[in-house]
Write a protein that holds these residues in place. Structure first.
Motif, mmCIF file in Angstrom:
data_model
loop_
_atom_site.group_PDB
_atom_site.id
_atom_site.type_symbol
_atom_site.label_atom_id
_atom_site.label_comp_id
_atom_site.label_asym_id
_atom_site.label_seq_id
_atom_site.Cartn_x
_atom_site.Cartn_y
_atom_site.Cartn_z
ATOM 1 N N GLU A 28 -17.676 9.090 -50.656
ATOM 2 C CA GLU A 28 -18.282 9.112 -49.322
ATOM 3 C C GLU A 28 -17.287 8.572 -48.299
ATOM 4 O OE1 GLU A 28 -22.259 7.578 -46.963
ATOM 5 O OE2 GLU A 28 -21.483 6.309 -48.574
ATOM 6 N N TYR A 29 -16.655 7.459 -48.642
ATOM 7 C CA TYR A 29 -15.693 6.833 -47.732
ATOM 8 C C TYR A 29 -14.524 7.787 -47.459
ATOM 9 C CZ TYR A 29 -12.717 3.378 -45.525
ATOM 10 O OH TYR A 29 -11.939 2.716 -44.609
ATOM 11 N N ALA A 30 -14.045 8.465 -48.498
ATOM 12 C CA ALA A 30 -12.912 9.400 -48.338
ATOM 13 C C ALA A 30 -13.278 10.557 -47.417
ATOM 14 C CB ALA A 30 -12.473 9.919 -49.702
ATOM 15 N N ALA A 31 -14.488 11.099 -47.583
ATOM 16 C CA ALA A 31 -14.930 12.206 -46.717
ATOM 17 C C ALA A 31 -15.025 11.736 -45.274
ATOM 18 C CB ALA A 31 -16.282 12.743 -47.191
ATOM 19 N N ARG B 251 -21.701 3.299 -44.005
ATOM 20 C CA ARG B 251 -22.643 3.355 -45.142
ATOM 21 C C ARG B 251 -21.942 2.989 -46.444
ATOM 22 N NH1 ARG B 251 -24.722 8.422 -43.175
ATOM 23 N NH2 ARG B 251 -23.328 9.388 -44.687
ATOM 24 N N ALA B 252 -20.752 3.587 -46.666
ATOM 25 C CA ALA B 252 -20.015 3.330 -47.907
ATOM 26 C C ALA B 252 -19.603 1.858 -47.995
ATOM 27 C CB ALA B 252 -18.791 4.236 -47.985
ATOM 28 N N LEU B 253 -19.116 1.300 -46.888
ATOM 29 C CA LEU B 253 -18.703 -0.105 -46.882
ATOM 30 C C LEU B 253 -19.896 -1.031 -47.116
ATOM 31 C CD1 LEU B 253 -16.198 0.042 -43.877
ATOM 32 C CD2 LEU B 253 -15.591 -0.287 -46.293
ATOM 33 N N ALA B 254 -21.039 -0.704 -46.507
ATOM 34 C CA ALA B 254 -22.250 -1.514 -46.709
ATOM 35 C C ALA B 254 -22.699 -1.457 -48.162
ATOM 36 C CB ALA B 254 -23.365 -1.026 -45.783
ATOM 37 N N ALA B 255 -22.698 -0.253 -48.743
ATOM 38 C CA ALA B 255 -23.155 -0.089 -50.128
ATOM 39 C C ALA B 255 -22.288 -0.876 -51.097
ATOM 40 C CB ALA B 255 -23.156 1.389 -50.496
ATOM 41 N N GLU B 256 -20.998 -0.957 -50.791
ATOM 42 C CA GLU B 256 -20.063 -1.656 -51.686
ATOM 43 C C GLU B 256 -19.922 -3.137 -51.329
ATOM 44 O OE1 GLU B 256 -16.559 0.886 -51.418
ATOM 45 O OE2 GLU B 256 -17.168 1.879 -53.290
ATOM 46 N N GLY B 257 -20.624 -3.585 -50.273
ATOM 47 C CA GLY B 257 -20.553 -4.998 -49.901
ATOM 48 C C GLY B 257 -19.204 -5.427 -49.356
ATOM 49 N N ARG B 258 -18.471 -4.489 -48.779
ATOM 50 C CA ARG B 258 -17.152 -4.822 -48.201
ATOM 51 C C ARG B 258 -17.376 -5.275 -46.755
ATOM 52 N NH1 ARG B 258 -13.900 0.526 -49.404
ATOM 53 N NH2 ARG B 258 -12.278 -0.569 -48.217
ATOM 54 N N LEU B 259 -17.853 -6.505 -46.626
ATOM 55 C CA LEU B 259 -18.416 -6.961 -45.360
ATOM 56 C C LEU B 259 -17.371 -7.149 -44.264
ATOM 57 C CD1 LEU B 259 -21.035 -9.464 -46.816
ATOM 58 C CD2 LEU B 259 -21.363 -7.077 -46.170
ATOM 59 N N ASP B 260 -16.167 -7.591 -44.608
ATOM 60 C CA ASP B 260 -15.117 -7.771 -43.582
ATOM 61 C C ASP B 260 -14.656 -6.422 -43.038
ATOM 62 O OD1 ASP B 260 -15.314 -10.471 -43.903
ATOM 63 O OD2 ASP B 260 -13.538 -10.668 -45.182
ATOM 64 N N ALA B 261 -14.434 -5.472 -43.951
ATOM 65 C CA ALA B 261 -14.025 -4.128 -43.524
ATOM 66 C C ALA B 261 -15.133 -3.474 -42.702
ATOM 67 C CB ALA B 261 -13.690 -3.265 -44.738
ATOM 68 N N LEU B 262 -16.371 -3.743 -43.088
ATOM 69 C CA LEU B 262 -17.527 -3.209 -42.351
ATOM 70 C C LEU B 262 -17.544 -3.762 -40.925
ATOM 71 C CD1 LEU B 262 -20.224 -1.683 -42.204
ATOM 72 C CD2 LEU B 262 -21.320 -3.677 -43.241
ATOM 73 N N ALA B 263 -17.361 -5.070 -40.793
ATOM 74 C CA ALA B 263 -17.369 -5.685 -39.452
ATOM 75 C C ALA B 263 -16.263 -5.105 -38.579
ATOM 76 C CB ALA B 263 -17.215 -7.203 -39.586
ATOM 77 N N ALA C 175 -14.930 -2.079 -38.853
ATOM 78 C CA ALA C 175 -15.300 -0.693 -38.510
ATOM 79 C C ALA C 175 -16.328 -0.680 -37.378
ATOM 80 C CB ALA C 175 -15.847 0.028 -39.736
ATOM 81 N N VAL C 176 -17.303 -1.576 -37.443
ATOM 82 C CA VAL C 176 -18.336 -1.641 -36.400
ATOM 83 C C VAL C 176 -17.705 -2.025 -35.060
ATOM 84 C CG1 VAL C 176 -20.434 -2.850 -35.663
ATOM 85 C CG2 VAL C 176 -20.221 -2.076 -38.027
ATOM 86 N N ARG C 177 -16.731 -2.941 -35.090
ATOM 87 C CA ARG C 177 -16.018 -3.307 -33.843
ATOM 88 C C ARG C 177 -15.271 -2.105 -33.268
ATOM 89 N NH1 ARG C 177 -14.881 -8.129 -36.497
ATOM 90 N NH2 ARG C 177 -12.813 -7.396 -37.148
ATOM 91 N N ASP C 178 -14.607 -1.341 -34.131
ATOM 92 C CA ASP C 178 -13.881 -0.141 -33.667
ATOM 93 C C ASP C 178 -14.852 0.860 -33.036
ATOM 94 O OD1 ASP C 178 -11.507 -1.178 -34.580
ATOM 95 O OD2 ASP C 178 -11.424 0.045 -36.401
ATOM 96 N N ALA C 179 -16.014 1.021 -33.669
ATOM 97 C CA ALA C 179 -16.998 1.994 -33.194
ATOM 98 C C ALA C 179 -17.546 1.618 -31.819
ATOM 99 C CB ALA C 179 -18.139 2.114 -34.199
ATOM 100 N N ALA C 180 -17.603 0.321 -31.537
ATOM 101 C CA ALA C 180 -18.197 -0.156 -30.276
ATOM 102 C C ALA C 180 -17.473 0.397 -29.055
ATOM 103 C CB ALA C 180 -18.193 -1.680 -30.239
ATOM 104 N N ALA C 181 -16.196 0.765 -29.229
ATOM 105 C CA ALA C 181 -15.396 1.239 -28.095
ATOM 106 C C ALA C 181 -15.664 2.710 -27.757
ATOM 107 C CB ALA C 181 -13.910 1.053 -28.410
ATOM 108 N N LEU C 182 -16.366 3.432 -28.641
ATOM 109 C CA LEU C 182 -16.518 4.879 -28.459
ATOM 110 C C LEU C 182 -17.750 5.234 -27.627
ATOM 111 C CD1 LEU C 182 -15.555 6.353 -31.947
ATOM 112 C CD2 LEU C 182 -14.140 6.095 -29.914
ATOM 113 N N ALA C 183 -17.646 6.362 -26.943
ATOM 114 C CA ALA C 183 -18.767 6.877 -26.136
ATOM 115 C C ALA C 183 -19.848 7.444 -27.052
ATOM 116 C CB ALA C 183 -18.252 7.964 -25.197
ATOM 117 N N VAL C 184 -20.998 7.732 -26.472
ATOM 118 C CA VAL C 184 -22.087 8.390 -27.203
ATOM 119 C C VAL C 184 -21.566 9.700 -27.793
ATOM 120 C CG1 VAL C 184 -24.370 9.466 -26.958
ATOM 121 C CG2 VAL C 184 -23.830 7.353 -25.711
ATOM 122 N N ASP C 185 -21.916 9.978 -29.046
ATOM 123 C CA ASP C 185 -21.483 11.209 -29.707
ATOM 124 C C ASP C 185 -22.146 12.422 -29.047
ATOM 125 O OD1 ASP C 185 -20.117 11.975 -32.521
ATOM 126 O OD2 ASP C 185 -21.801 13.325 -32.140
#
Length: 402
Positions: free
Chosen positions: A181-184, A204-216, A218-228
């Motif tokens: 999932e992460y690769a796709a 989703r993939a990071l949450a499922a695997e409990g990779r909490l730092d990488a997840l945080a 990714a969420v920070r990176d996403a915050a900069a983007l406009a509405v899809d």
């Protein structure tokens, strides 16, 4: 001339090529559709049909735009128009028509049979993608994976089509293959760096695997983007993260993201459905009384809204008012509103689960699927069904069919 390789496999199976003007409008409509701009694609498909009424794919794609926009009744009326001249259609277009008719009326298995046949007739066409989606939504998850993997992602019908990667990522998640999932999702992210939805599979993939730092991160990176372009905003992303973390055993982290989502929705009241989404986030946080107060405001504005009625029943159950919850469930049972695709039955299942009625919850959930509710990732992360996760009839219902 103007030739569009995205349409080649489809048009090869159409009985008579469209007029040039209709083809040009259809091609422009496909450009908007592939960019997930359904509202802009719709008038172009309708115009193509007006220019050449024998060109069935134009109205078929118009019907897809309409269901993507939530207008099932209008989609159904367009399909009835095409159905009146079904004898003049090619076999491929007839299969597409049968798929769309079954889909809008909530018959998932008939929809799957029809689009599977269309995909066999044109193995490089957009039908194969719809086949993958329909197989997934019908619970045939391995079949969905085989279908989407048979389609080249970088040319023909899928060229420039971000939902290819979103669907592949969701299928991999449903199969518990979070690395894939992460690769796709990472491939989608590289191809569409400005698209917020490209983060869905990643988080989703990071949450499922409990990779909490990488997840945080990714969420920070996403915050900069406009509405899809598909309408997905940062609030949706935060809920996605929270619900996935909760489903995979990280309740405290889940709570923190859901609280962020709640705050974001409060500070963005102009976003579509922000009030309803705030009710849902508040429910996710188990703040039942606050949810009830927020919902009351929405129900005064829209007293006949089925979602609001269903949520009122859930909140009654959560606040210990079993009789009132049962009364809401009964009024949902009497619901005869068309094109709801099992919505009332799904709420009845959730209410039964909240009341501890396991057999009833599974029976209502089975009804919801029979009425057209799509099997999808909500099934493993809906908190109302958490008490059923170890219950054999629920396990059997939630398991992929293949």
């Amino acid at each position: 001339g103007h030739y569009d390789d995205r349409l080649a496999a489809q048009l090869a199976k159409t009985r008579r090529p469209p007029t040039y003007d209709a083809y040009r409008d259809f091609s422009e409509g496909m450009t908007r559709y592939i960019a997930v701009e359904n509202a802009q694609a719709l008038p172009l498909f309708l115009q193509a049909s007006a220019r050449d009424s024998s060109f069935a794919p134009a109205l078929l794609y118009a019907s897809i735009c309409l269901t993507n926009l939530g207008d099932y009744a209008r989609a159904d009326s367009l399909l009835r128009v095409i159905n009146r001249s079904r004898e003049s259609l090619s076999e491929y277009d007839r299969r597409w028509l049968d798929y769309r008719l079954a889909f809008v009326r909530g018959n998932q298995e008939a929809a799957l049979t029809a689009i599977r046949a269309a995909a066999r007739l044109a193995p490089d066409s957009k039908a194969v993608y719809n086949y993958a989606v329909q197989a997934f939504q019908s619970g045939h998850v391995h079949e969905a994976l085989r279908a989407i993997q048979s389609l080249p992602s970088d040319r023909g019908a899928m060229r420039g089509f971000a939902p290819y990667w979103q669907t592949l990522a969701a299928i991999e998640h449903a199969l518990g293959r979070y690395d894939r999932e992460y690769a796709a999702a990472a491939t989608e992210r590289r191809a569409y760096p400005d698209r917020l939805l490209a983060f869905a599979g990643l988080v989703r993939a990071l949450a499922a695997e409990g990779r909490l730092d990488a997840l945080a991160a990714a969420v920070r990176d996403a915050a900069a983007l406009a509405v899809d372009p598909a309408g997905w905003d940062y609030g949706y992303l935060l809920v996605e993260v929270g619900e996935e973390l909760r489903a995979h055993g990280y309740p405290q982290d889940a709570r923190a993201y859901l609280q962020q989502a709640q705050q974001w929705l409060r500070s963005h009241p102009d976003r579509p459905a922000a009030g309803w989404r705030l009710v849902q986030a508040t429910y996710d946080l188990e703040e039942w009384r606050d949810g009830e107060a927020l919902l009351a405001t929405l129900r005064r504005r829209e007293p006949h809204n089925r979602e609001y009625l269903g949520m009122s029943g859930l909140l009654e159950a959560r606040l210990g008012r079993a009789d009132l919850a049962a009364a809401v469930s009964d009024s949902l049972a009497a619901d005869r509103v068309p094109y709801q695709l099992g919505l009332a039955s799904l709420y009845r299942a959730r209410i039964a689960a909240a009341l501890g009625e396991r057999d009833s919850a599974v029976a209502r959930l089975r009804e919801a699927f029979a009425q057209g509710r799509a099997y999808d990732l909500w099934l493993h992360r809906d908190a109302d069904f958490a008490p059923l996760r170890a219950y054999p009839p629920f396990i059997q219902l939630a398991r992929p069919k293949d």
